[in-house]
Design a protein around this motif. Structure first.
Motif: not given
Length: 435
Positions: A292-308
């Motif tokens: 059970s997780q309270e929150t989960y955070e989407i990773q970004t790509f290594l250069d900080g750009s938004i994950l696709t």
């Protein structure tokens, strides 16, 4: 009057769930029983509409069927009624079921003729049969289209092996061509073949029946034709789409769930994609444990750009799970671009999620940007309808995490692909009823 699900969201679920047998594998495997007059026993069959319809269809075509239990069935195709396959009853029944196209390969291989209805099924863009038909033509089948009743007829005086490069690695297309080629004269090479686990399962089953196939699991299959195939036993893999759905469900509803017997070695990149959304999951032997997780955070790509996250033929990420990923991202922290490359209208259910309070920008028929709410606001329950199987379950997951009551109509679409989903979720503590 079709039924609906009434869901009251907000419960945290807990417990163990066992995934059903794989729907997409079932349609191919069950069609393959037509290749032999001997008995074939198949286990871990999912008890769902699409599969039951296909079994019924085979029964009407003269296959002897013995359902030992809901998930085990014995087939013997030693007296096929080829006239039935040209009858109005067959045309009507097979037209309701896209999977019925899969019996064409075995029928061509064994009897030299086959009949295919124009495809029905989901509303997710055109599903072309070109790959199937062109493949059969390469092997030497003649193709006649009857425009009066939307029916394709195929006949051959004998299939001959050949080299072919498929214009798309279609799973059902590859499977159908493989089933036709196993009894063709000479060697058939299929390049750009689909290599999904389901197709590997089909090839392994055919090999146990006496077929000669090299390159299983790769995108080049080399098939040496044989004159006769015998009976066998085959157990189906667990459904990886269901497994992905349960991982997403656990995260969205902050639940602690163990998915038993998950066929972990066959899941490819799926667990990794859910980890990119920030979901903790542990592989324990053949089980997947999601705490059970309270929150989960989407990773970004290594250069900080938004994950696709985009779909791609296997071993890439399956398009069937993109709708699930999209829903799960609505309550994550962070943003993600969902890029649905393989089908054009699978994202058209996002308007329902937006009505529920999700923050999603639909860029075009193929791309959506999800801005995660990070549990700052819950989704709210609404009344909605399910356009296709995968969207249906995505909406169900959204409803189970939402505040208040949701009604999901048109759930026949969900029943086509998921067995007793309401009963199984109730055992985990979900408030869901069929009305």
């Amino acid at each position: 009057m079709s039924s609906a699900f009434e869901v009251r969201g907000g419960n945290r679920l807990q417990g163990e769930i066992v995934p059903q047998g794989a729907k997409n594998e079932a349609l191919q495997i069950i069609s393959a029983v037509m290749l032999t007059p001997e008995k074939v026993t198949i286990s871990n069959i999912p008890d769902i509409v699409d599969v039951n319809l296909l079994i019924e269809l085979l029964g009407e075509a003269g296959v002897k069927i013995n359902r030992v239990s809901r998930d085990v069935c014995e087939f013997q195709a030693d007296a096929i009624d080829l006239d039935y396959l040209q009858s109005p009853e067959f045309k009507k029944k097979s037209g309701r079921l896209r999977g019925s196209v899969m019996i064409a390969g075995p029928l061509l291989a064994r009897f030299g003729k086959a009949f295919i209805p124009k495809p029905g099924g989901d509303k997710i863009g055109r599903r072309r049969l070109d790959t199937h038909i062109i493949g059969f033509e390469r092997l030497g089948a003649k193709f006649i289209y009857d425009s009066d009743d939307n029916f394709f007829r195929l006949e051959t005086t004998g299939l001959k092996g050949t080299y072919m490069l498929l214009d798309e690695p279609s799973v059902t297309g590859t499977a159908n061509i493989v089933m036709a080629a196993v009894m063709a004269e000479g060697t058939t090479t299929i390049y750009n073949a689909a290599c999904e686990p389901y197709l590997q399962q089909l090839c392994k089953m055919l090999v146990r029946m006496g077929a000669k196939i090299q390159g299983i699991g790769s995108n080049m299959l080399i098939i040496e034709g044989v004159k006769y195939l015998g009976g066998c036993e085959h157990a189906m893999l667990p459904d990886m789409i269901e497994i992905g759905s349960f991982i997403g469900l656990a995260a969205m509803t902050q639940s602690e769930i163990t998915i038993k017997n998950a066929g972990v070695e066959h899941l490819g990149i799926i667990p990794e994609k859910f980890r990119q959304l920030g979901i903790n999951l542990e592989i324990r032997g053949n089980d997947i444990y999601i705490p059970s997780q309270e929150t989960y955070e989407i990773q970004t790509f290594l250069d900080g750009s938004i994950l696709t996250i985009s779909d791609h033929p296997w071993p890439g990420f399956t398009p069937d799970l993109l709708s699930i990923v999209l829903v799960v991202a609505t309550q994550a922290k962070g943003s993600v671009m969902i890029h649905q490359k393989m089908f054009e209208s699978r994202l058209f259910f996002v308007d329902k999620l937006i009505d529920m309070g999700a923050q999603i920008v639909l860029c075009d028929p193929h791309r959506a940007v999800v801005i995660g709410l990070g549990r700052q606001h819950n989704l709210r329950g609404i009344t909605m309808s399910s356009p296709d199987i995968r969207a249906g379950v995505s909406l169900l997951i959204a409803a189970l995490s939402a505040e208040g009551k949701s009604t999901i109509q048109n759930i026949d679409q969900i029943d086509r692909g998921y067995q007793y989903i309401d009963e199984r979720l109730r055992k985990l503590g979900a408030d869901i009823k069929r009305i």
